[in-house]
Design a protein around this motif. Structure first.
Motif, short mmCIF file in Angstrom:
data_model
loop_
_atom_site.label_atom_id
_atom_site.label_comp_id
_atom_site.label_asym_id
_atom_site.label_seq_id
_atom_site.Cartn_x
_atom_site.Cartn_y
_atom_site.Cartn_z
N LEU A 42 48.93 23.83 43.11
CA LEU A 42 48.23 23.00 44.08
C LEU A 42 47.64 23.83 45.21
O LEU A 42 46.59 23.52 45.76
CB LEU A 42 49.19 21.95 44.64
N LEU A 56 44.42 24.91 44.13
CA LEU A 56 43.46 23.81 43.95
C LEU A 56 42.91 23.36 45.30
O LEU A 56 41.72 23.03 45.43
CB LEU A 56 44.17 22.64 43.25
N TYR A 99 39.45 24.43 46.94
CA TYR A 99 38.28 23.96 46.22
C TYR A 99 38.02 22.48 46.48
O TYR A 99 36.88 22.05 46.64
CB TYR A 99 38.45 24.22 44.72
N PHE A 111 35.99 37.02 52.79
CA PHE A 111 35.67 36.65 51.41
C PHE A 111 35.85 37.84 50.48
O PHE A 111 36.18 37.68 49.31
CB PHE A 111 34.24 36.13 51.34
N ALA A 112 35.65 39.04 51.01
CA ALA A 112 35.73 40.22 50.15
C ALA A 112 37.15 40.78 50.07
O ALA A 112 37.41 41.69 49.29
CB ALA A 112 34.78 41.29 50.66
N VAL A 146 36.53 22.13 49.92
CA VAL A 146 35.11 22.49 49.92
C VAL A 146 34.30 21.39 49.24
O VAL A 146 33.28 20.92 49.77
CB VAL A 146 34.91 23.84 49.19
N PRO A 188 39.49 35.08 50.02
CA PRO A 188 38.42 34.11 49.73
C PRO A 188 38.83 32.66 50.05
O PRO A 188 38.00 31.88 50.51
CB PRO A 188 38.19 34.28 48.23
N TYR A 189 40.10 32.32 49.79
CA TYR A 189 40.53 30.95 50.09
C TYR A 189 40.38 30.63 51.57
O TYR A 189 39.88 29.58 51.97
CB TYR A 189 41.99 30.74 49.68
N GLU A 244 49.01 30.13 55.49
CA GLU A 244 49.37 30.93 54.32
C GLU A 244 48.15 31.36 53.51
O GLU A 244 48.28 32.08 52.55
CB GLU A 244 50.32 30.15 53.42
N LEU A 301 36.78 30.17 52.44
CA LEU A 301 36.28 28.85 52.04
C LEU A 301 36.76 27.77 53.01
O LEU A 301 35.99 26.90 53.41
CB LEU A 301 36.79 28.51 50.63
N MET A 324 43.94 38.79 48.30
CA MET A 324 44.70 37.64 48.78
C MET A 324 46.19 37.93 48.71
O MET A 324 46.65 38.63 47.83
CB MET A 324 44.42 36.42 47.90
N VAL A 325 46.90 37.33 49.66
CA VAL A 325 48.36 37.32 49.56
C VAL A 325 48.75 35.86 49.37
O VAL A 325 48.44 35.01 50.19
CB VAL A 325 49.03 37.87 50.84
N ILE A 326 49.38 35.57 48.26
CA ILE A 326 49.79 34.20 47.97
C ILE A 326 51.31 34.13 48.12
O ILE A 326 52.02 35.02 47.63
CB ILE A 326 49.41 33.81 46.52
N ALA A 327 51.78 33.09 48.77
CA ALA A 327 53.22 32.94 48.95
C ALA A 327 53.89 32.77 47.59
O ALA A 327 53.37 32.09 46.71
CB ALA A 327 53.51 31.73 49.83
#
Lengths: 313, 672
Positions: A64, A67, A70, A51-52, A73, A220-221, A216, A224, A55-58
Motif C-alpha cells: 500500500l 500504491l 500514485y 526525483f532522481a 497523483v 521519486p515518491y 517516510e 510525486l 529511495m529508502v523504504i521502511a
C-alpha cells in the motif's frame, strides 16, 4: 476536439505552474520576514533532485505504501481536469462537477493517510489522524459553499457556474457570492494544509500534519507527493479565482483571447498567492482543537450564503 | 418464468434446510446445504432481474395455509423484485463464504443448525418483498426474524451473544407488534389484503393516518435501525457469524426500507409535508449518530454495524426527501429521491456485505476482533486486504466506486430540491446537505481508521502476527461483491435505469433517462461520468508509474523507519484505533460525553516516583442509556411483580387458567 485539446492544455498549464506557485509563496513569505528567500524556481530544482534520488523504504511498509503516491497523483490530476483555468469552454463538465472534485480530493487525502499509517510510526499515525479529522470537518463547509454557488447558477458543474457568472455579472454583486467566497477561502486553507491549520514550513514537529504523513517517503515518491500537494494548492487557488471572479477567461478559441486568458489567470493566482503569503506571515498556527472553530465560522458564512441565494434567485 | 424461478428458489432453500439436518456426514451436509442456498439465491436473482426486465407482474394465491387470516397471497412487482434481487445478491456470496468459514463446525450439531437456519432465513427474506397481504407479510417477516434471532445466538462461546439476542428479540418483536397494529389500522375493518388497504388508505381520518405512519416508521425503523431504534444492530452483528452479519446488514435491514416504501409510497396516499420533513430529519440524525459511533468503536464488526446505521440514515434522507416532494406534488423530484434511496440501498448492500465478509475473514484469520489487537494483516492476508480496501473505499464514497455515485446523487438531489421548491425549505435542505457532507467526511475517517489500523502497520498481538489468509472459497465469495462495487461504481446507469421502472410503477414517473455511461438525471444540471474519471485516473497513475520507473535507476534501500532515534520499532509506538479517533472525540465531546478516569499509583516514599498510571476511557452511548434504561427498569419491576404469582401452588395456577379464559371471552365480546 478543440475542447479536448484545450482541457489538456489547461491541465498541462496547471501541472507546470504548480511548483512555481509554491515557490512564489515561499519567496514572498521570506521577503516579508526580511529574509532573502530562494527564487520561485527552487521547487522545480527540488523536484528534479528528489526525483532522481534513490529511495529508502521502511522495512515495515507493505504494497500500500507503494500504491499511495500514485493514487494521490491520479486523484489530484483528475481533480485538476475538472477545474476551468483560462478558457470558459469546459470539457471537464463531461466528467463531473464540484462534488466529484471534492470526492476526488478526499480520495487523495485518504491514500495519503493510509500511506502515513502503513510504516507504523507514531508520526505517520498522528498526521493521518489529524489530516482525516480536518478533512472531514471541512467537507460540510465546502458542500454548502458549492450549494450556494450552484443555487444561483442552476448547476454544480464548474463550467456552468463560471459561464453563468460571465453572462450575468449581476450575480456577483449579491451577498451570497461574497459570503461563499469567504467561506471557500477558509475551507481552502484547511484543505491545502496552510496556516493557521497546518504549517507547511515545519518539519519534524509535533504540530505538523501533512509533513508527518509523508515523513517516510523519499526519492521519486516524495517528489510525486510534493508535486501533488503543489498541484492541489494551485488548483484550489485557480478554482477560487475562477468560480468567484471568472472575468478574463477566454470565451472564444482565438489565440488572442486564450493568451489574454492565460495572462489573467496567472495574475489572479498571483494575487491569491500573495494574500496567502501575507496571511501566513501574519497569523500563528491554531491549536488543532481550535481548528473546528475556524471551520465553524466558515460554515456559518457558507450557510448564510446559501440562504441568501434563495432570496436573490 | 417468474413462477418457476420462485418455486425453484423456495425448493432449493427447503432442500438446503433438509440437507443440513439429514445428510449423514457433516461436511456433506455443509456442502449440499450451502450449494442449495447458493442455487436458491441464483434462482431468486433470476426472478428479480427477469421481473425488472419484463415489467410483467405476477400473482399467486392459495387458501391452503394461513386460511383464517386470509391465505397466502404473493405478488411480484418491480419494487419487490428489486429487493428480492438485493437479498439474492448478498445471499449468494454469503453462501459461498460459509463453505470455508464454517468448516470447523462440521462435526457438531451447531453447524447443521446454522446451515439449516441460514436457508430458512434466506427463504423468509425472499418472501417478504413478495407478500401481497398482511398475513403472508407478517408470516414471512416472523420467519426472517426468528431464524435470524437463532443465528445471532447460535454461538454460545461468543461473549454476550445471549444479551445481544435478547436486545434483538425485544426490538424485533416490538417492531412486529407495531407492524400488526399498523396493518390493522390501514385495513380499517376491511380485508387485510394490500390492494384493499391501498384502496381504503385514502379514507383514513387524519388522526388514524398519523398513527399508522408513526406505527409504520416504528415497525420498519426498528428493523432498519433508525435512531433511536438502532440499539440491536451494534449488539447483534458482532455476535452473529460473519456471513449472517453480512446478510443482516446487506439484506435484512434493507427490508425495513422496503416496508417503509411499500406502506408510505405504495399503500398510502401522499402525506402532509410535515412527515417528509420528519423522516428527512430522522435520516440525518440516524446518519450522524451512526457515523460518529462508527468512528469511535474499536470492535471491527461494531464499527461496521454503526456504519450500517449511518447508511440507513442516508437512505432515509432520500426517502424523506421523496415524501416531502410527493407532498409538494413535485413528482419528478419525488421519483428522483426514491431512485437515489433505492440505489444507495443496493450499493450499501453490496459493499457492506463485502466488508462484513472481510471482517469475518479477519476474525477467522487473526483470532481477534478488536482493532487494537490487529494490525499488519496486509502482509499475512494480502488478498483479503485488497478486497477489503475496495470495500472501505466504497464506504468512504470516493470515486470511482459505487458508494460515491449514490452519495453524489444525494448531493444533487438536495441541491435540486433546494432549487426547485418552496422557500420554506431554504434552511432545511442546505442543512441536510451539510449534514450529508459531514457524514461523508466522517465515513472517510472511519474507513481509513478501519483499514489502516486493522491491516497496516505492525501487528499488535500474536494472533495478528500469526494470521493466516482466508481459504479460497471465502476469498472468492468476497471477490463477488467487490466486483459488483467496481461495476456499479463505473456504470451506475446499469442500476439506475432499472430503478426508474421501479419508481414509475409506484406512480412516480421520472421521465426519459440518459442510458449512456454517464449519470445525469432530469432537473440536475450536471453530469457524472465515473468510467471516464476512472480512465483519467488510470492514465495519470500509469504516467506517474512510468516516470518513476524511468527515474529509478538508482537503488531502493529497505531500512528501518524513522522513529525519532529509537532503535527498535515496536507496535507500542504506533497509533491505536482509540488514538486515531481522539481528535474527533474531542471535537464532538458534547455528543460522545466520554468518561476518563486516571489513577496514578505512586511510591510511598515520594509522590514524584510514579509506579503506574492507569487510564480508563469509556464511550458508553449515553442516549441509549437515557432512553432504554427506564424501560428496562420498568420491565424488571413488572416481572418482579409477576413473579410473586409463581408461588409453586398448583391450585393457584389451576384457578388462574379459567380466570384468564373468562377475561379473554369478555374481552372478545367487548371488542365484537
Amino acid at each position: 476536439m478543440t475542447t479536448v485539446v484545450l482541457a489538456a492544455a489547461e491541465l498541462l498549464f496547471l501541472a507546470i505552474l504548480a511548483p512555481a506557485v509554491v515557490g512564489y509563496v515561499r519567496w514572498l513569505k521570506a521577503r516579508l520576514q526580511s529574509r532573502r528567500g530562494a527564487d520561485l524556481f527552487q521547487p522545480y530544482r527540488e523536484f528534479r533532485k528528489t526525483f532522481a534520488k534513490g529511495m529508502v523504504i521502511a522495512d515495515t511498509a507493505s504494497w500500500l505504501f507503494h500504491l499511495a503516491p500514485y493514487v494521490v497523483v491520479a486523484s489530484t490530476v483528475a481533480a485538476a481536469v475538472l477545474v476551468p483555468v483560462f478558457s470558459a469552454s469546459q470539457a471537464g463538465d463531461q466528467f463531473g462537477d464540484l462534488f466529484a472534485l471534492m470526492a476526488l480530493l478526499i480520495l487523495g487525502t485518504m491514500f495519503l493517510a493510509l500511506g502515513g499509517l502503513d510504516p507504523g510510526t507514531a508520526f505517520g499515525g498522528m498526521g493521518s489522524s489529524r489530516e482525516m479529522t480536518v478533512a472531514a470537518l471541512t467537507e460540510p463547509t465546502l458542500a454548502i459553499a458549492v450549494l450556494a454557488l450552484a443555487l444561483t447558477a442552476g448547476s454544480s458543474s464548474l463550467g456552468v457556474i463560471t459561464g453563468t457568472l460571465l453572462t450575468t455579472p449581476a450575480n456577483a454583486i449579491g451577498p451570497g457570492h461574497a459570503l461563499a467566497f469567504a467561506a471557500f477561502l477558509i475551507a481552502m486553507l484547511a484543505e491545502t494544509g496552510r496556516l493557521p491549520v497546518d504549517n507547511p514550513a515545519t518539519h519534524l514537529e509535533l504540530t505538523m500534519i501533512h509533513e508527518a504523513m509523508i515523513l517516510e517517503y523519499s526519492g521519486p515518491y516524495l517528489a510525486l507527493l510534493e508535486w501533488a500537494a503543489a498541484l492541489k494548492l494551485t488548483l484550489l487557488l485557480t478554482l477560487a479565482a475562477n468560480l468567484f471572479v471568472p472575468w478574463g477567461m477566454a470565451t472564444s478559441v482565438g489565440a488572442a483571447a486564450l493568451a489574454f486568458g492565460l495572462v489573467v489567470v496567472v495574475a489572479k493566482i498571483a494575487v491569491l498567492a500573495t494574500l496567502l503569503a501575507l496571511l501566513e506571515t501574519r497569523v500563528a498556527k491554531l491549536r488543532l482543537f481550535r481548528v473546528p472553530e475556524l471551520l465553524a465560522v466558515s460554515f456559518t458564512l457558507a450557510l448564510l450564503a446559501a440562504t441568501s441565494s434563495f432570496f436573490t434567485r | 418464468m417468474i413462477g418457476t424461478a420462485l418455486a425453484s428458489a423456495m425448493a432449493a432453500f427447503a432442500a438446503g434446510a433438509v440437507f443440513a439436518l439429514a445428510w449423514p456426514s457433516g461436511a456433506g451436509a455443509r456442502r449440499l446445504s450451502l450449494a442449495s442456498a447458493f442455487a436458491g439465491c441464483v434462482a431468486a436473482l433470476v426472478l428479480g432481474v427477469d421481473m425488472l426486465d419484463s415489467g410483467i407482474s405476477w400473482t399467486w394465491q392459495s387458501q391452503a395455509v394461513l386460511q383464517p387470516l386470509g391465505g397466502v397471497s404473493l405478488r411480484v412487482d418491480p419494487l419487490g423484485a428489486f429487493f428480492v434481487a438485493i437479498v439474492a445478491l448478498t445471499g449468494a456470496p454469503a453462501s459461498l463464504y460459509a463453505l470455508g468459514y464454517l468448516r470447523e463446525l462440521d462435526g457438531r450439531l451447531r453447524g447443521r443448525a446454522v446451515h439449516a437456519l441460514f436457508n430458512v432465513f434466506l427463504a423468509g427474506m425472499c418472501l417478504v418483498p413478495l407478500a401481497d397481504n398482511a398475513a403472508t407479510f407478517l408470516f414471512a417477516w416472523e420467519v426472517m426474524a426468528l431464524s435470524s434471532y437463532l443465528l445471532v445466538v447460535s454461538d454460545p462461546e461468543q461473549e454476550g451473544a445471549a444479551a445481544a439476542g435478547l436486545w434483538y428479540a425485544v426490538m424485533t418483536h416490538a417492531g412486529f407488534l407495531a407492524l400488526l397494529a399498523a396493518f390493522v389500522m390501514l385495513a380499517q375493518n376491511g380485508p387485510l389484503e394490500f390492494p384493499a388497504m391501498r384502496a381504503a388508505a385514502g379514507t383514513l381520518t387524519p388522526a388514524a393516518q398519523s398513527t399508522s405512519v408513526l406505527l409504520t416508521l416504528a415497525a420498519f425503523g426498528s428493523k432498519a435501525g433508525l435512531v433511536p431504534l438502532h440499539v440491536w444492530l451494534p449488539r447483534a452483528h458482532p455476535a452473529a457469524p460473519s456471513h449472517v452479519s453480512a446478510l443482516m446488514s446487506g439484506a435484512m435491514v434493507k427490508l425495513g426500507v422496503y416496508g417503509t416504501i411499500r406502506v408510505l409510497f405504495d399503500l398510502m396516499p401522499p402525506l402532509s409535508p410535515w412527515w417528509g420533513g420528519a423522516v428527512l430529519a430522522l435520516g440525518v440524525v440516524t446518519a450522524l449518530t451512526g457515523v460518529l459511533y462508527s468512528v469511535a468503536e474499536t470492535h471491527i464488526k461494531r464499527v461496521l454495524a454503526y456504519s450500517t446505521v449511518e447508511n440507513i440514515g442516508l437512505i432515509f434522507v432520500g426517502l424523506g426527501f421523496a415524501l416531502l416532494m410527493r407532498a409538494y406534488d413535485s413528482g419528478v423530484l419525488a421519483a428522483m429521491g426514491l431512485v437515489v434511496a433505492l440505489l444507495h440501498t443496493l450499493n450499501h448492500a453490496v459493499f457492506k456485505s463485502l466488508l462484513f465478509l472481510a471482517a469475518g475473514a479477519v476474525v477467522h484469520g487473526a483470532r481477534a476482533s478488536s482493532l487494537e489487537a490487529l494490525g499488519g494483516l496486509i502482509k499475512r492476508m494480502p488478498h483479503t486486504a485488497a478486497l477489503c480496501l475496495i470495500g472501505v473505499l466504497a464506504l468512504a464514497a470516493v470515486p470511482p466506486l459505487n458508494g460515491f455515485t449514490s452519495e453524489w446523487l444525494t448531493f444533487q438531489l438536495l441541491l435540486a430540491g433546494a432549487r426547485y421548491t418552496a422557500p420554506s425549505l431554504a434552511i432545511m435542505l442546505p442543512l441536510a446537505l451539510a449534514a450529508v457532507a459531514l457524514v461523508a467526511g466522517l465515513a472517510a475517517v472511519s474507513a481509513v481508521r478501519f483499514f489502516g489500523i486493522a491491516f497496516l502497520a505492525l501487528p499488535r498481538t500474536d494472533g495478528a502476527r500469526d494470521a493466516h489468509e482466508a481459504p479460497l472459497t471465502m476469498r472468492a465469495a468476497m471477490a463477488m461483491p467487490a466486483l459488483a462495487c467496481v461495476v456499479l461504481g463505473l456504470v451506475p446507469t446499469l442500476a439506475v435505469t432499472q430503478l426508474t421502472a421501479v419508481v414509475s410503477d409506484l406512480g412516480l414517473p421520472m421521465g426519459q433517462l440518459d442510458t449512456g455511461l454517464a449519470l445525469s438525471l432530469p432537473l440536475i444540471g450536471s453530469r457524472l461520468w465515473p468510467i471516464a474519471i476512472a480512465a483519467l485516473m488510470a492514465a495519470a497513475a500509469i504516467a506517474a508509474v512510468l516516470g518513476t520507473r524511468a527515474a529509478r535507476g538508482r537503488q531502493v534501500r529497505i531500512d528501518a523507519a524513522w522513529n525519532c532515534g529509537r532503535i527498535a520499532q515496536s507496535p507500542r509506538s504506533e497509533y491505536t484505533a482509540a488514538a486515531f479517533a481522539e481528535p474527533l472525540k474531542r471535537v464532538f465531546t458534547g455528543f460522545y460525553r466520554p468518561t476518563h478516569e486516571v489513577t496514578v499509583e505512586v511510591h510511598p516514599v515520594s509522590p514524584y516516583f510514579v509506579r503506574a498510571i492507569t487510564l480508563r476511557a469509556d464511550l458508553a452511548p449515553w442516549m441509549e442509556q437515557a432512553i432504554y434504561a427506564p424501560v428496562v427498569r420498568a420491565a424488571q419491576r413488572l416481572s418482579a411483580q409477576a413473579s410473586r404469582l409463581h408461588t409453586g401452588s398448583i391450585h393457584l395456577y389451576l384457578a388462574l387458567l379459567p380466570a384468564a379464559l373468562l377475561v379473554l371471552l369478555l374481552l372478545g365480546r367487548w371488542i365484537r
